[in-house]
Scaffold this motif. Structure first.
Motif, PDB file in Angstrom:
ATOM      1  N   LYS A 151      37.890  53.899  47.788  1.00 53.57           N
ATOM      2  CA  LYS A 151      36.447  54.078  47.696  1.00 53.57           C
ATOM      3  C   LYS A 151      36.171  54.243  46.219  1.00 53.57           C
ATOM      4  O   LYS A 151      36.207  55.326  45.684  1.00 53.57           O
ATOM      5  CB  LYS A 151      36.023  55.325  48.445  1.00 53.57           C
ATOM      6  CG  LYS A 151      36.063  55.173  49.928  1.00 53.57           C
ATOM      7  CD  LYS A 151      34.961  56.025  50.540  1.00 53.57           C
ATOM      8  CE  LYS A 151      34.719  55.697  51.984  1.00 53.57           C
ATOM      9  NZ  LYS A 151      35.765  56.123  52.885  1.00 53.57           N
ATOM     10  N   SER A 152      35.912  53.128  45.568  1.00 57.39           N
ATOM     11  CA  SER A 152      35.974  53.141  44.117  1.00 57.39           C
ATOM     12  C   SER A 152      35.079  54.189  43.490  1.00 57.39           C
ATOM     13  O   SER A 152      35.506  54.961  42.661  1.00 57.39           O
ATOM     14  CB  SER A 152      35.627  51.767  43.581  1.00 57.39           C
ATOM     15  OG  SER A 152      34.601  51.223  44.348  1.00 57.39           O
ATOM     16  N   THR A 180      33.063  51.801  35.750  1.00 57.12           N
ATOM     17  CA  THR A 180      34.417  52.353  35.724  1.00 57.12           C
ATOM     18  C   THR A 180      35.377  51.398  35.042  1.00 57.12           C
ATOM     19  O   THR A 180      36.166  51.790  34.179  1.00 57.12           O
ATOM     20  CB  THR A 180      34.938  52.567  37.152  1.00 57.12           C
ATOM     21  OG1 THR A 180      33.884  53.030  37.949  1.00 57.12           O
ATOM     22  CG2 THR A 180      36.078  53.526  37.169  1.00 57.12           C
ATOM     23  N   GLY A 181      35.311  50.148  35.453  1.00 55.09           N
ATOM     24  CA  GLY A 181      36.172  49.137  34.856  1.00 55.09           C
ATOM     25  C   GLY A 181      35.933  49.047  33.364  1.00 55.09           C
ATOM     26  O   GLY A 181      36.862  48.876  32.580  1.00 55.09           O
ATOM     27  N   MET A 218      38.882  45.338  34.723  1.00 59.55           N
ATOM     28  CA  MET A 218      37.602  44.894  35.266  1.00 59.55           C
ATOM     29  C   MET A 218      37.822  44.192  36.600  1.00 59.55           C
ATOM     30  O   MET A 218      37.175  44.480  37.596  1.00 59.55           O
ATOM     31  CB  MET A 218      36.924  43.909  34.302  1.00 59.55           C
ATOM     32  CG  MET A 218      36.568  44.452  32.966  1.00 59.55           C
ATOM     33  SD  MET A 218      35.305  45.704  33.048  1.00 59.55           S
ATOM     34  CE  MET A 218      34.013  44.830  33.839  1.00 59.55           C
ATOM     35  N   PHE A 219      38.761  43.265  36.579  1.00 59.60           N
ATOM     36  CA  PHE A 219      39.026  42.463  37.775  1.00 59.60           C
ATOM     37  C   PHE A 219      39.408  43.353  38.950  1.00 59.60           C
ATOM     38  O   PHE A 219      38.851  43.254  40.046  1.00 59.60           O
ATOM     39  CB  PHE A 219      40.142  41.461  37.458  1.00 59.60           C
ATOM     40  CG  PHE A 219      40.541  40.600  38.615  1.00 59.60           C
ATOM     41  CD1 PHE A 219      39.728  39.562  39.037  1.00 59.60           C
ATOM     42  CD2 PHE A 219      41.727  40.827  39.300  1.00 59.60           C
ATOM     43  CE1 PHE A 219      40.091  38.771  40.105  1.00 59.60           C
ATOM     44  CE2 PHE A 219      42.093  40.042  40.366  1.00 59.60           C
ATOM     45  CZ  PHE A 219      41.270  39.004  40.767  1.00 59.60           C
ATOM     46  N   LEU A 220      40.327  44.268  38.679  1.00 59.84           N
ATOM     47  CA  LEU A 220      40.814  45.165  39.720  1.00 59.84           C
ATOM     48  C   LEU A 220      39.674  45.976  40.331  1.00 59.84           C
ATOM     49  O   LEU A 220      39.525  46.080  41.550  1.00 59.84           O
ATOM     50  CB  LEU A 220      41.808  46.126  39.072  1.00 59.84           C
ATOM     51  CG  LEU A 220      42.996  46.530  39.904  1.00 59.84           C
ATOM     52  CD1 LEU A 220      43.780  45.314  40.260  1.00 59.84           C
ATOM     53  CD2 LEU A 220      43.853  47.486  39.099  1.00 59.84           C
ATOM     54  N   ASN A 221      38.853  46.527  39.470  1.00 54.93           N
ATOM     55  CA  ASN A 221      37.751  47.354  39.950  1.00 54.93           C
ATOM     56  C   ASN A 221      36.736  46.548  40.727  1.00 54.93           C
ATOM     57  O   ASN A 221      36.198  47.012  41.732  1.00 54.93           O
ATOM     58  CB  ASN A 221      37.066  48.039  38.772  1.00 54.93           C
ATOM     59  CG  ASN A 221      37.707  49.364  38.461  1.00 54.93           C
ATOM     60  OD1 ASN A 221      37.447  50.338  39.126  1.00 54.93           O
ATOM     61  ND2 ASN A 221      38.587  49.377  37.498  1.00 54.93           N
ATOM     62  N   PHE A 281      46.624  48.923  43.890  1.00 56.30           N
ATOM     63  CA  PHE A 281      45.803  48.310  44.907  1.00 56.30           C
ATOM     64  C   PHE A 281      46.685  47.386  45.720  1.00 56.30           C
ATOM     65  O   PHE A 281      47.369  46.546  45.180  1.00 56.30           O
ATOM     66  CB  PHE A 281      44.683  47.496  44.270  1.00 56.30           C
ATOM     67  CG  PHE A 281      43.730  48.332  43.507  1.00 56.30           C
ATOM     68  CD1 PHE A 281      42.576  48.765  44.103  1.00 56.30           C
ATOM     69  CD2 PHE A 281      43.994  48.695  42.214  1.00 56.30           C
ATOM     70  CE1 PHE A 281      41.686  49.532  43.410  1.00 56.30           C
ATOM     71  CE2 PHE A 281      43.110  49.476  41.512  1.00 56.30           C
ATOM     72  CZ  PHE A 281      41.954  49.889  42.107  1.00 56.30           C
ATOM     73  N   HIS A 282      46.662  47.583  46.985  1.00 57.32           N
ATOM     74  CA  HIS A 282      47.461  46.710  47.823  1.00 57.32           C
ATOM     75  C   HIS A 282      46.578  45.567  48.278  1.00 57.32           C
ATOM     76  O   HIS A 282      45.788  45.711  49.184  1.00 57.32           O
ATOM     77  CB  HIS A 282      47.984  47.491  49.014  1.00 57.32           C
ATOM     78  CG  HIS A 282      49.055  46.760  49.731  1.00 57.32           C
ATOM     79  ND1 HIS A 282      50.104  47.387  50.335  1.00 57.32           N
ATOM     80  CD2 HIS A 282      49.250  45.452  49.929  1.00 57.32           C
ATOM     81  CE1 HIS A 282      50.885  46.479  50.881  1.00 57.32           C
ATOM     82  NE2 HIS A 282      50.375  45.308  50.639  1.00 57.32           N
TER      83      HIS A 282
END
Lengths: 266, 605
Positions: free
Chosen positions: B328-329, B521-522, B477-480, B319-320
């Motif tokens: 588009k998660s 997802t996370g 989790m955070f990333l998602n 993830f940038h």
């Protein structure tokens, strides 16, 4: 009577280090019971202008006056219909229409009844408990219109509301929009619609405001004095003459912009 | 003081040195024979002269900091093994680099093969999916054969094999997904112009998968550091088998388990983290920026576990932050939930049995028999199998506690980071560095610290275990959550603003419902990595072979006992099967159902 005044709106966007002038000194006003269309090529700032009118964006200078009061943030009297509908996918059609009333704290039964009425107005009764996922594009836009009307706005803003629909659906929804607008018991009083479809604008509007790009500005307006309902005139010269007039004005505006961008251009 | 220098240098890296990216382009373009490379080199020097200086400065600066830290560790520490630090650093880095090169070569070639050949795909994909879900310890019996057959080289080889089993899969699945997601119009036009064979690979496939390979390689690199401590500190029947050339993971494990030398361990941990962050900033950030431009699709490829998949879910993702490239998660997740046909599942199971068979054969030198299995189930730690339900319950509770903590914290931080720009500038760098800390290496250090505080090894281990799990689970989790929040379409945001959704109301009515699918997802990814971590987190190797290792009851520690302490392959395989069953049923009963339920949340714009 003047409902809405747009005064010397100026707006720039930062693009990296340089700034782009999106709207340059745009002024016009909207009267009572009026249907106004903004047409122009893409990038002329017509959607930005609509967002400034709604209070979603702030202008760098100039102001919007609604019944004499400056508009600085979204108000219930001015509502909007979005091109891509902006429906919440996890709420049913009815719940989506209820949404604006929910924020204002309207009681559950009252807002359900009101939402029901407006869904009926856009001919969606029977689809109250359907989720957007299962609605067609045209039906989604009907929900969008019902939601925008639910707060009984005085002015309805429409941002290319029919351009993501197929032509047949768009035609039906145009009629529906005009009928609701002409119905004195139903909101809104006046409508401002952004479009890039000249025929659509001429068919629907009392006035067509023509914009030119780089920087976005008004280059003229065409009064459409075709009697309503207009469906009987779409094959006649009175309709085509207006379309031609708007087209000519658009071309003039484009030429002007090209010349400014490149003075040697003829 | 040291911190200031650190921040200064890290800042120096971050403030753009495009020269590396230029190097990358240089390499890429060199493949293109039409262009004179000399000219490119010239512009490279000329155009990015100042950036080059900056880059060299940060490169040298980082190196100096590393040397100073190394020198401090070597001279100030009383630990007798500290003197070996330069050799150990060198051997660990080269070990990971070698494994990385092998992983890339294997991942790219097999990935392209599986993506373009139907039969290869049918055989390879489910089997590799199965392999990737086996925690590193599962490969342990396999390497023991090498360990004793080939002497010192055998040990080096086993370390590399163990590292490979935790690094390679991400690249394979990334490549597989990237090749398959080349737009049809590109594929068709290439075919229309008669581009095929090597030319097709060279001109269509390789450019298309470049960003994924870089992202996958970065993930593999981080995984390598993560599992390094597990791979370099091989224990067999209570004995530690160290690689002849040592390694940082070995050194850290020795310092914590054997000497219980806390200050040394902490210094070492900072040293390792700095190396990871140093390389991240110096190479990966630049490479990714470079590889990202000019390809067909957004940079993220996410591969999730599918129906036929056993075990741990993994993701290849990049993830940038701050740029427009947010995935588009939900659509990506629902697209890449891998589904296997019955034939594929059966093939995978047969291959798995064959693999187990071969490993058992290599180990015992004769064909596995019923007798052997019986023997496995009667020797320790098989006696603990009777308590299996209790052990499963304990492990599950630990995972659940850690999951709930990371869920709450990640939602809070993620939403805040996505909604407030100013907070984001604080949270993202923490994320960047925090991600670089090899959590597994943190384990012994944290245990030593908590043991000192509580004076009870059991309590300390329990707390360490849960903390480790939280630290490990929270990133996914955070990333998602951040990416999903950033992904709320403009129209929804405008609508919300127009109708007056602000502050808390906006979060409850708009943001939370919108990110629910991404939370699922996370969660899948978090639980996957959690299962991988708990195997190490419930078990503490002892410093003395005569003292039994410390462990807290759980299915993870049972697995460790079977692998490390008793070398009982039969029980080890059996427990792996139990874990796989739990993971699979959670996937079927919880995650898939939730994802299906949230399907209507999916916005098709």
């Amino acid at each position: 009577m003047i409902l809405l005044t747009i005064e010397n709106i100026k707006k720039t966007f930062a693009n990296g280090k340089s700034e782009i002038l999106v709207l340059d000194e745009v002024s016009f006003s909207i009267g009572d019971e009026e249907f106004v269309c903004l047409v122009g090529p893409s990038g002329c700032g017509k959607s930005t202008l609509l967002r400034i009118i709604s209070g979603l964006e702030k202008a760098d200078s100039g102001r919007i006056l609604f019944q004499g009061q400056p508009v600085t943030h979204p108000i219930p009297q001015i509502s909007m219909v979005f091109q891509l509908f902006g429906l919440l996918p996890w709420k049913t059609a009815l719940e989506n229409v209820e949404l604006p009333m929910e924020v204002l704290g309207v009681k559950k039964e009252d807002r359900a009844r009101t939402a029901q009425d407006y869904l009926k107005m856009v001919q969606l009764d029977g689809f109250e408990n359907t989720y957007p996922h299962d609605l067609s594009g045209g039906m989604k836009q009907r929900v969008g219109i019902a939601r925008a009307l639910a707060l009984r706005p005085v002015i309805l803003l429409m941002d290319e509301p029919f351009s993501s629909l197929d032509e047949l659906t768009a035609k039906t929804l145009r009629e529906l929009t005009l009928n609701i607008w002409r119905d004195p018991s139903a909101p809104p009083n006046s409508t401002i619609m952004v479009s890039h479809n000249v025929e659509e604008a001429v068919y629907m509007a009392d006035r067509v405001l023509v914009m030119a790009p780089r920087p976005g500005r008004l280059v003229g307006e065409v009064k459409i004095d075709i009697p309503r309902p207009r469906s009987q005139y779409v094959r006649e010269s009175i309709y085509f003459n207006h379309v031609d007039e708007v087209m000519a004005m658009l071309e003039k505006g484009k030429k002007l912009s090209d010349q400014e961008a490149n003075p040697s251009y003829k | 003081m040291v911190l200031c220098v650190l921040i200064f240098i890290v800042d120096g890296f971050v403030t753009e040195n495009r020269c590396f990216s230029c190097c990358w382009r240089f390499l890429v373009d060199q493949l293109d024979l039409n262009r004179p490379t000399a000219f490119l080199f010239f512009t490279f020097i000329q155009k990015w002269g100042t950036d080059l200086k900056k880059y060299i400065a940060s490169f040298v600066g980082g190196l100096i900091v590393l040397c100073v830290m190394g020198w401090l560790i070597m001279t100030k520490s009383l630990n007798p093994e500290a003197a070996n630090l330069p050799l150990y650093t060198f051997s660990t880095i080269s070990r990971i680099v070698i494994t990385l090169i092998i992983s890339i070569a294997w991942g790219v070639s097999f990935g392209i093969l599986a993506a373009t050949n139907r039969i290869a795909s049918m055989v390879l994909t489910p089997f590799i999916d199965l392999l990737q879900s086996i925690p590193i310890l599962g490969y342990f019996p396999m390497v023991i054969g090498f360990l004793f057959l080939l002497g010192p080289w055998g040990i080096e080889l086993s370390v590399i094999i163990l590292l490979f089993t935790s690094m390679a899969w991400a690249i394979f699945f990334g490549v597989l997904g990237a090749v398959k997601s080349i737009p049809t119009n590109v594929v068709e036009s290439a075919k229309g112009f008669g581009v095929s064979g090597w030319r097709y690979v060279r001109h269509i496939i390789l450019p298309a998968i470049a960003p994924t390979v870089v992202a996958g390689a970065n993930l593999a690199w981080c995984d390598g550091w993560f599992f390094m401590i597990a791979a370099e500190y091989i224990q067999y029947e209570g004995k530690v088998v160290s690689p002849p050339s040592g390694g940082l993971g070995y050194l850290l494990a020795r310092a914590s388990y054997f000497y219980e030398d806390m200050p040394f361990a902490i210094m070492l941990l900072i040293f390792i983290t700095f190396i990871v962050v140093y390389f991240n900033i110096l190479t990966w950030h630049q490479l990714m920026e470079r590889a990202n431009t000019g390809t067909y699709k957004p940079i993220i490829r996410m591969d999730l576990s599918g129906v036929g998949k056993i075990g741990v879910a993994r993701s290849v993702q990049w993830f940038h932050f701050g740029s427009i490239h947010w995935p588009k998660s939900f659509s990506i997740v629902s697209q890449s939930l891998r589904k296997y046909s019955k034939v594929e599942k059966v093939t995978a199971v047969i291959l798995a049995f064959a693999a187990v068979f071969i490993v058992l054969y290599l180990q015992s030198d004769h064909l596995p028999s019923l007798e052997m299995i019986q023997q496995g189930f009667t020797s320790p730690p098989a006696d603990e199998l009777s308590r299996l339900p209790v052990l499963i319950f304990l492990t599950m509770s630990r995972l659940t506690i850690a999951y709930v903590i990371s869920l709450v914290v990640a939602i809070g931080l993620g939403v805040l980071a996505a909604e407030h720009k100013r907070l984001a500038t604080i949270i993202y760098p923490i994320y960047d560095i925090g991600q670089g800390v090899p959590i597994l290496a943190l384990f012994p250090v944290m245990f030593l610290g908590l043991n000192g505080v509580f004076g009870s090894p059991q309590v300390a281990l329990e707390l360490t275990c849960i903390t480790m799990l939280v630290l490990d689970m929270i990133w996914y989790m955070f990333l998602n959550i951040v990416s999903a929040t950033k992904n709320i379409p403009t129209e929804i945001n405008e609508m919300a603003e127009l109708f007056g959704f602000k502050g808390f109301k906006r979060v409850t009515h708009i943001v939370i419902p919108f990110i629910l699918p991404s939370i699922v997802t996370g969660s899948i990814l978090s639980w996957g990595t959690g299962w991988n971590t708990i195997i190490f987190a419930e078990y503490m190797p002892s410093s003395d072979p005569s003292i039994p290792p410390l462990s807290i009851p759980g299915i993870g520690s049972l697995l460790d006992k079977a692998g490390y302490q008793f070398g009982n392959t039969v029980v080890l395989v059996f427990i792996l099967g139990v874990i796989a069953t739990i993971v699979l049923s959670m996937e079927g009963f919880i995650w898939r159902r939730l994802l299906r339920k949230f399907e209507r949340y999916h916005l098709e714009v």
